[in-house]
Design a protein around this motif. Sequence first.
Motif, mmCIF file in Angstrom:
data_model
loop_
_atom_site.group_PDB
_atom_site.id
_atom_site.type_symbol
_atom_site.label_atom_id
_atom_site.label_comp_id
_atom_site.label_asym_id
_atom_site.label_seq_id
_atom_site.Cartn_x
_atom_site.Cartn_y
_atom_site.Cartn_z
ATOM 1 N N THR A 657 -0.002 3.170 16.139
ATOM 2 C CA THR A 657 0.610 3.253 14.505
ATOM 3 C C THR A 657 0.349 2.004 13.619
ATOM 4 O OG1 THR A 657 2.163 4.599 15.606
ATOM 5 C CG2 THR A 657 2.774 3.829 13.089
ATOM 6 N N ILE A 658 0.535 1.083 14.047
ATOM 7 C CA ILE A 658 0.085 -0.177 13.234
ATOM 8 C C ILE A 658 -1.209 -0.130 12.855
ATOM 9 C CG2 ILE A 658 0.053 -2.769 13.100
ATOM 10 C CD1 ILE A 658 2.922 -1.586 13.105
ATOM 11 N N ASN A 659 -2.196 -0.081 13.552
ATOM 12 C CA ASN A 659 -3.643 0.077 13.130
ATOM 13 C C ASN A 659 -3.825 1.069 12.243
ATOM 14 O OD1 ASN A 659 -4.848 -1.986 14.620
ATOM 15 N ND2 ASN A 659 -4.715 -1.066 16.538
ATOM 16 N N VAL A 660 -3.438 2.510 12.468
ATOM 17 C CA VAL A 660 -3.474 3.331 11.387
ATOM 18 C C VAL A 660 -3.177 2.927 10.036
ATOM 19 C CG1 VAL A 660 -3.010 5.862 10.819
ATOM 20 C CG2 VAL A 660 -3.458 5.149 13.062
ATOM 21 N N LEU A 661 -1.932 2.448 9.793
ATOM 22 C CA LEU A 661 -1.533 1.903 8.710
ATOM 23 C C LEU A 661 -2.184 0.890 8.009
ATOM 24 C CD1 LEU A 661 0.950 2.152 6.825
ATOM 25 C CD2 LEU A 661 2.143 0.589 8.284
ATOM 26 N N LEU A 662 -2.565 -0.141 9.047
ATOM 27 C CA LEU A 662 -3.956 -1.188 8.307
ATOM 28 C C LEU A 662 -4.917 -0.642 7.908
ATOM 29 C CD1 LEU A 662 -3.379 -3.942 11.223
ATOM 30 C CD2 LEU A 662 -2.912 -4.188 8.702
ATOM 31 N N THR A 663 -5.660 0.381 8.616
ATOM 32 C CA THR A 663 -7.034 1.017 8.128
ATOM 33 C C THR A 663 -6.931 1.633 6.736
ATOM 34 O OG1 THR A 663 -7.316 1.530 10.384
ATOM 35 C CG2 THR A 663 -8.455 2.982 8.805
ATOM 36 N N VAL A 664 -5.568 2.558 6.587
ATOM 37 C CA VAL A 664 -5.281 3.143 5.289
ATOM 38 C C VAL A 664 -5.109 1.912 4.105
ATOM 39 C CG1 VAL A 664 -3.702 4.313 4.009
ATOM 40 C CG2 VAL A 664 -4.223 5.063 6.284
ATOM 41 N N LEU A 665 -4.506 0.943 4.550
ATOM 42 C CA LEU A 665 -4.330 -0.198 3.546
ATOM 43 C C LEU A 665 -5.730 -1.007 3.326
ATOM 44 C CD1 LEU A 665 -1.106 -2.084 4.709
ATOM 45 C CD2 LEU A 665 -1.475 -0.583 2.748
ATOM 46 N N GLN A 666 -6.417 -1.038 4.200
ATOM 47 C CA GLN A 666 -8.022 -1.450 3.959
ATOM 48 C C GLN A 666 -8.627 -0.605 2.909
ATOM 49 O OE1 GLN A 666 -10.190 -1.487 7.655
ATOM 50 N NE2 GLN A 666 -12.099 -2.530 6.726
ATOM 51 N N LEU A 667 -8.394 0.519 3.015
ATOM 52 C CA LEU A 667 -9.384 1.543 2.176
ATOM 53 C C LEU A 667 -8.804 1.236 0.873
ATOM 54 C CD1 LEU A 667 -9.456 4.534 4.659
ATOM 55 C CD2 LEU A 667 -11.271 3.060 4.216
ATOM 56 N N ALA A 668 -7.430 0.960 0.868
ATOM 57 C CA ALA A 668 -7.027 1.060 -0.626
ATOM 58 C C ALA A 668 -6.770 -0.433 -1.437
ATOM 59 C CB ALA A 668 -5.489 1.108 -0.310
ATOM 60 N N LEU A 669 -7.839 -1.465 -0.631
ATOM 61 C CA LEU A 669 -7.908 -2.871 -1.224
ATOM 62 C C LEU A 669 -8.533 -2.853 -2.504
ATOM 63 C CD1 LEU A 669 -8.951 -5.095 1.854
ATOM 64 C CD2 LEU A 669 -6.852 -5.303 0.151
ATOM 65 N N SER A 670 -9.434 -2.047 -2.692
ATOM 66 C CA SER A 670 -10.258 -2.009 -3.962
ATOM 67 C C SER A 670 -9.346 -1.517 -5.145
ATOM 68 C CB SER A 670 -11.504 -1.145 -4.029
ATOM 69 O OG SER A 670 -10.913 0.343 -3.505
ATOM 70 N N SER A 671 -8.283 -0.729 -4.969
ATOM 71 C CA SER A 671 -7.627 -0.197 -6.115
ATOM 72 C C SER A 671 -6.044 -1.292 -6.403
ATOM 73 C CB SER A 671 -6.974 0.936 -5.780
ATOM 74 O OG SER A 671 -6.331 1.129 -4.761
ATOM 75 N N ILE A 672 -5.895 -2.229 -5.482
ATOM 76 C CA ILE A 672 -4.885 -3.213 -5.769
ATOM 77 C C ILE A 672 -5.248 -4.263 -6.558
ATOM 78 C CG2 ILE A 672 -3.341 -4.491 -4.363
ATOM 79 C CD1 ILE A 672 -4.107 -2.984 -1.806
ATOM 80 N N THR A 673 -4.215 -4.492 -7.498
ATOM 81 C CA THR A 673 -4.223 -5.592 -8.331
ATOM 82 C C THR A 673 -3.331 -6.704 -8.170
ATOM 83 O OG1 THR A 673 -2.479 -4.549 -9.925
ATOM 84 C CG2 THR A 673 -4.688 -3.976 -10.003
ATOM 85 N N ASN A 674 -2.366 -6.822 -7.381
ATOM 86 C CA ASN A 674 -1.480 -8.091 -6.895
ATOM 87 C C ASN A 674 -2.408 -9.050 -6.074
ATOM 88 O OD1 ASN A 674 0.244 -9.311 -5.269
ATOM 89 N ND2 ASN A 674 1.912 -8.250 -6.483
#
Length: 715
Positions: A657-674
């Motif tokens: 579960t943790i790895n799935v969550l990390l994978t989704v966050l990894q894909l979202a990196l380009s849209s994060i501004t913080n």
Amino acid sequence: MNLNAVSLAIAQISFTLKSLSKKNFNSSTIEIANLISEHGFEVERHFYRTLVTYLDLESIEQNSTSIKRSENIHLTYWLQELPSLISKSNFVTLICYAFDTAGTQKSLKLSSHINGFLTSLCKLFKLTRAQELLFVFALRNSIHTELQQLTHEHIEQRLPDFIRIASGDNGINELGLAELSVEAVHSLVLLIQQYISNESIEPLTTTEDYERFLDVLRKEYPRERMGNNGSLILLPLLYSSITLSIDPSSNLLLSNSSNLSTNVWQMDDSLADVILEMGYSFTASVEDCRNALVHFGLQELKPSTIARMLSIMIKTHSGLTENTHIYNSDGTDISINNEKNALQTWNIDTFVLAINDLVPTVNWKDVVKELDHPGFLVSDRQALVLLVTALRRALPVELYIDLLYGKWNNVEGQLSWVTQAIRYPDIFCFGDHPAHPVLIDCLKHPLDDTKEIWTWRSLNLIECLLRMADTGLYPTVLDIFRRGIQRAGELIFLGLLQLTSIWTTLKQDLLLLLIPTLLSNSPNANLLLNYMWNSQHQTTSLRTTLLTSLADWYNRANDNEQQTRLSRVLEIVQDLKTLPTLLGAQPMTFILDLACLASRRGYLKLDKWLSDKLREHQELFVQTSIQYLRKKAPQLLLPPPLSKDDINFKPISNAETINVLLTVLQLALSSITNKDLIQEIPTMLSTAKIFNTLSSSTTIAGTTTTTTTTGIHNK
């Protein structure tokens, strides 16, 4: 179901409070007020719960004076809100929930030895002495025993001075009583009265001092002006407790009625006062009682007069040890002989028989109707015994029960009758006389067959109490329900659901209180919650309340209990077939935890759900996910290099579960501004990669994480 509207309003309030500044203060407060007005209690409760988090409670707890009002915009907001908040009928609920949440979330760490916390807090809030007492009385209802103890100690210190100062020349203004609304004054006097009459507490003031305090209020709210300024609700408190004055040494002539006691109530005639002067000997026998009534020329008694006589009897059922002599115009003593004067209370059967003998056509239903007058009060068990005995002798319960359930002008008198009947169901049980009973066909496990439980099987009783709570008696009615829930929670829950035409703040509060109780203690819990979810009336409100309560029940648990409760919540929502609805609600931390558990049990495709949430909430969901990872996998925050021999090394639980969550966050990196998040996510990914390697033989192993770890390696 309009869960999204409430959720968005809650999220908007959180954002508005977070970005609050002097520049946008006025527009922000107006915006929040509009949101609360539109969406109601749940949004209002979230507002105060969030606002309290911006107070530096730990500094206050340490009696710190470092908080500067001029620099704390959220404190300014508190100062603006408190005067109106204190006057609200749900003030106790709102303030307790806010501070209880602070205590549960550890931003407020109280211990009973701390002195001055409440004093500092009240000083910070700029509360008058009257507002301070109301505020502290409210916090007595906290779920935290430490806070309850602090409020008790604070009241013991403040209340005697409060009553003493009130008796001074300028006490009303000095204490801030003049600034309170009539409803707030009513609540304060009622709370003080209940507190000082508690036999388990050492006396804090004398009866004389308390009477002087009431005298000051009587000057401020004279009886003749009651009703002109909305102060009618103060009448039973200020003018029903005047000491009955009986002078046993005086011999009253019938013709000299000006000397009769008229201190108790202004009645349509003075007969009740004459009876009071005669004492218990008035009901020594049917013949003597009838003769006394005839002597006063009252062969045709009006229902209002009978009601006032009955009212004074139940209020003076003990303590009248002396009797005044009443003389005829020829000097003959019509008082009863000394042997009969030994009565210790009113013989109520004698009284009813004498009335029926004297006026056979008397309509006792009209008498019951006339009990709705200022001064009527059922104060204890013996008063209830006298009242019920009289009415049972006069007419069947079915002929007057609807009057008891109806709307009264003297609501406090009505509530006193209802309260004593609930407390002593062996004398009068509402369950024996329900006009509309609570339906219990849906229950699989039967209820215990006791009067304490069956007294709550009356829908009319529950409806009556809800209505009375809206007249300024919310705290008292809530306390009655709380005691009832301890014995008959399932009945009260069903009764609330079956009152399909009523939706009040108290009804919602009770459902929020009942649901966790049922989850913990009731074998019928699943059936009852299913009944609530599938109700054909007030569907949106009931479903929102249920889902909110489930989330709160989870959030109130400590770390050891949370997973157990989460599993219970998932079991329920699966039974209700409402998992998608709940996963679209708030708060996000709870929803994310629930989604992960649902994924592990095969109810949800986690990566798709996470991606959808990310598109919907963007960076707010990223922040929630990071917080979730910090809590569930703190190992990801360990600095490299790591090895299996490292003392801090511990395999990650639920690694897939943790790895799935990390994978989704990894894909979202380009849209994060913080920037902080941009740095933290790669760090977690790198650490997770190391753990995947080190734990390949244990938790994160084999083909179960091949796809996920590949995603991480690609980074």
